[in-house]
Write an enzyme that holds these catalytic residues in place. Structure first.
Site, PDB file in Angstrom:
ATOM      1  N   SER A  20       0.835  -1.194   0.000  1.00 15.51           N
ATOM      2  CA  SER A  20       0.000   0.000   0.000  1.00 15.51           C
ATOM      3  C   SER A  20       0.880   1.259   0.000  1.00 15.51           C
ATOM      4  O   SER A  20       1.762   1.383  -0.840  1.00 15.51           O
ATOM      5  CB  SER A  20      -0.961  -0.045   1.193  1.00 15.51           C
TER       6      SER A  20
ATOM      7  N   ASP B 201      -5.726  -4.175  -2.245  1.00 13.23           N
ATOM      8  CA  ASP B 201      -4.620  -3.776  -1.371  1.00 13.23           C
ATOM      9  C   ASP B 201      -3.841  -4.961  -0.802  1.00 13.23           C
ATOM     10  O   ASP B 201      -4.417  -5.936  -0.327  1.00 13.23           O
ATOM     11  CB  ASP B 201      -5.196  -2.941  -0.222  1.00 13.23           C
TER      12      ASP B 201
END
Length: 297
Positions: free
Chosen positions: A64, A176
């Site tokens: 991320s 993610d």
């Protein structure tokens, strides 16, 4: 990654420790940067203190926002520039609101945002070997991107479920990376790291009520992660945890405080890092890792 593949990587790493014994070479250091939206700016403080103490970084992996910091640092971007851009960052720099059943926003702007830091487009242009972690939404596996274009891999790693649309890349659908590797220690080891310094940005649970849907989603994932077994811990040799749980996901204006938190936490960890880099410390870590590797077979 599949169970068989993970077992193979552990076995190879176990055998490598025997091969290195007695050769007197320095262990390779990998840095694994976790996610956390604005809290990820704390990674800049971590990197600054590692530089000040001349701690080598041979490999770097990110999940991320950790992937964004890892990519910009691996490309050679100065920390001062990263901090300047961090303070000026706003949601529009990496997200665009949209109407979709799959999410509330697209993170397409992230591709251009990356180029504010570096003109590099491919993993092969990195000055430090880089791995970006994303999660395959169909089979739930963690995927480590180490070649090809950086931008789509970065978008995949930053596709926070519920907020950003999933990213289609290489015939797969990604969200993610934090779902499978909160701290991408395994990705750092797969690059070749002998010692992994992991940076975890604990989101914590704020006392105030959530302000919007995004915070409801974010806090829900935080609860899940807190309650679940954190498997990545076993792959981290030295853990750095900046005190950033009180920072909201979009508080980029608190860049100075975030950088300072990263610096403080890393200074506290420097003795452990130095110990790990000594012959005795490395041997101790190798022994513990051999035991873990063979006990999991």
């Amino acid at each position: 990654m599949g169970t068989a593949t993970k077992w193979l990587h552990k076995a190879v790493r176990g055998l490598r420790t025997f091969a290195y014994a007695g050769q007197g070479e320095r262990p390779k250091v990998g840095l694994a940067l976790g996610g956390g939206f604005a809290r990820g700016i704390a990674h800049i403080g971590v990197l600054r203190v590692l530089e000040e103490n001349e701690i080598p970084i041979d490999f770097i992996a990110g999940t991320s926002v950790g992937a964004l910091i890892a990519a910009t640092y691996a490309s050679g971007t100065p920390l001062e520039e990263m901090e300047r851009q961090g303070a000026a960052t706003r949601f529009r720099d990496f997200g665009r609101w949209t109407l979709s059943r799959m999410g509330m926003a697209s993170n397409e702007p992230l591709e251009q945002f990356l180029h504010k830091f570096t003109p590099a487009e491919f993993f092969s242009q990195m000055k430090i070997p880089l791995s970006i972690v994303a999660t395959n939404l169909i089979n739930g596996n963690s995927v480590h991107f180490t070649d090809g274009e950086i931008a789509p891999a970065l978008r995949a790693s930053c596709a926070y479920p519920g907020l950003f649309l999933p990213v289609e890349y290489r015939g797969q659908i990604f969200v993610d990376g934090f779902l499978t590797e909160t701290v991408p220690a395994e990705a750092a080891r797969d690059l070749g790291a002998d010692i992994v310094i992991g940076v975890h940005l604990e989101p914590g649970l704020l006392k105030s009520a959530p302000r919007n849907t995004i915070e409801v989603i974010s806090r829900s994932f935080s609860i899940i992660q807190t309650a679940a077994a954190q498997l990545w811990h076993s792959d981290v040799d030295v853990l750095v945890e900046p005190e950033v749980h009180h920072i909201l996901w979009d508080e980029f204006v608190k860049t100075p405080q975030l950088v300072a938190a990263g610096e403080t936490a890393t200074r506290a960890a420097i003795p452990k890092i130095r110990e790990a880099l000594t012959a005795e410390g490395w041997e101790s870590l190798r022994t513990r890792r051999r035991v873990r590797s063979f006990s999991s077979m």
